[in-house]
Design a protein around this motif. Structure first.
Motif, short mmCIF file in Angstrom:
data_model
loop_
_atom_site.label_atom_id
_atom_site.label_comp_id
_atom_site.label_asym_id
_atom_site.label_seq_id
_atom_site.Cartn_x
_atom_site.Cartn_y
_atom_site.Cartn_z
N SER A 219 -4.08 -5.23 -6.12
CA SER A 219 -3.11 -5.74 -5.14
C SER A 219 -2.02 -4.90 -4.80
O SER A 219 -1.48 -5.23 -3.79
CB SER A 219 -2.39 -6.90 -6.07
N THR A 220 -2.05 -3.49 -4.89
CA THR A 220 -0.86 -2.79 -4.46
C THR A 220 -1.34 -1.68 -3.71
O THR A 220 -2.46 -0.93 -4.28
CB THR A 220 -0.12 -2.17 -5.68
N GLU A 221 -0.70 -1.17 -2.64
CA GLU A 221 -1.23 0.01 -1.96
C GLU A 221 -1.15 1.05 -2.41
O GLU A 221 -0.29 1.52 -3.58
CB GLU A 221 -0.44 -0.01 -0.58
N ARG A 222 -2.24 1.89 -2.44
CA ARG A 222 -2.09 3.24 -3.34
C ARG A 222 -0.85 4.19 -2.96
O ARG A 222 -0.40 4.77 -3.98
CB ARG A 222 -3.31 3.86 -2.79
N ARG A 223 -0.33 4.19 -1.86
CA ARG A 223 0.88 4.92 -1.64
C ARG A 223 2.17 4.32 -2.30
O ARG A 223 2.95 5.19 -2.74
CB ARG A 223 1.14 4.96 -0.13
N VAL A 224 2.07 2.91 -2.42
CA VAL A 224 3.43 2.46 -3.49
C VAL A 224 3.11 2.88 -4.80
O VAL A 224 4.10 3.33 -5.58
CB VAL A 224 3.09 0.94 -3.34
#
Length: 286
Positions: A219-224
């Motif tokens: 559910s979370t972007e890889r950069r985050v």
């Protein structure tokens, strides 16, 4: 040794000590006048704990009075000057590290030279550093380092992981919303939607209680996730400055959440380093 010889030796030692104390204090005062106030403050904060009170109180009270030319008894000058000279010797490495840190012209030079950023991206990163340095200027890490050294370290980790300039920029700015009064909309206006969104989502992760690693990855972007992991890695690298119980808590949390998360998204080196730091901390503090 006769009483007369002992008295002569004591007198000679006293005179030599008085001269040396005056020379040391005059020389350091000359150099002190040329230093920024932030350098002095960091030097005091980073001094060994038993020395901090002496540096702070004696330096700002009795010593400043003497060094400004006010009269004092010779024995008082000798006593204070000798203590001050010894204090300077004990804290010389601390002051030296502080001066080398603050004299660096561009803390981002290694980061910028080690990655292939466009001119526009390099300009964005320099502006981000300047903003972070300005807004964190009165904030200090538990180690005594300026807080901006943390954001630069996080950015360096992200660059080493191969993240893009937008993510590295977010690393430089990620503590602004939680540690300063700088409005979030100014970050959005100056650095764009992507940078602001990464910072916002990283902050949102702090409110998640016992998250599922799989759910986070999906559910979370890889950069985050990369920014969150880089922040944790640098905090683990400097964990010895925390209280022992906090060290153990952070280390356990790193082992059950952050290290496996790093492995799930392909940051194997980061996973290994997080595990090594967490385990060594738990062993050291048991």
């Amino acid at each position: 040794m006769s009483a007369l010889a002992a008295a002569v030796a004591a007198t000679a030692a006293g005179i030599i000590g008085l001269v040396l104390a005056d020379v040391v204090t005059r020389e350091f005062r000359t150099r002190l006048d040329k230093l920024p106030a932030t350098v002095i403050r960091v030097a005091v904060v980073r001094a060994p704990r038993p020395l901090r009170t002496e540096l702070h109180d004696e330096w700002r009270a009795e010593l400043n009075e003497i060094l400004r030319g006010r009269e004092a008894l010779p024995l008082t000058r000798l006593w204070i000057g000798t203590r001050y000279a010894l204090g300077l010797l004990r804290s010389s490495r601390t002051i030296g590290r502080t001066l080398s840190l603050t004299s660096a012209v561009d803390p981002l030079s290694a980061l910028l030279s080690g990655a292939s950023y466009s001119d526009a991206e390099q300009d964005m990163l320099r502006r981000a550093y300047q903003v972070a340095a300005e807004w964190h200027q009165d904030q200090w890490r538990r180690s005594g380092d300026p807080h901006v050294t943390h954001t630069v370290a996080v950015a360096r980790i992200l660059a080493d992981l191969g993240m893009d300039a937008t993510c590295v920029c977010a690393g430089l700015l990620h503590d602004l919303p939680s540690r300063t009064d700088r409005p979030t909309d100014r970050v959005l206006a100056e650095f764009g939607v992507e940078v602001a969104a990464i910072i916002r989502d990283v902050i949102a992760l702090d409110s998640v209680t016992e998250p599922s690693i799989t759910a986070l990855v999906e559910s979370t972007e890889r950069r985050v996730l990369a920014l969150k992991l880089a922040d944790r890695l640098h905090n683990m690298q400097t964990i010895e400055f925390m209280k022992v119980e906090k060290q153990r808590q952070k280390s356990r949390e790193t082992l059950w959440l952050f290290a496996p998360l790093a492995g799930r998204i392909g940051f194997d080196r980061l996973q290994n380093e997080l595990e090594d730091l967490a385990v060594s901390t738990l062993v050291r503090t048991r």
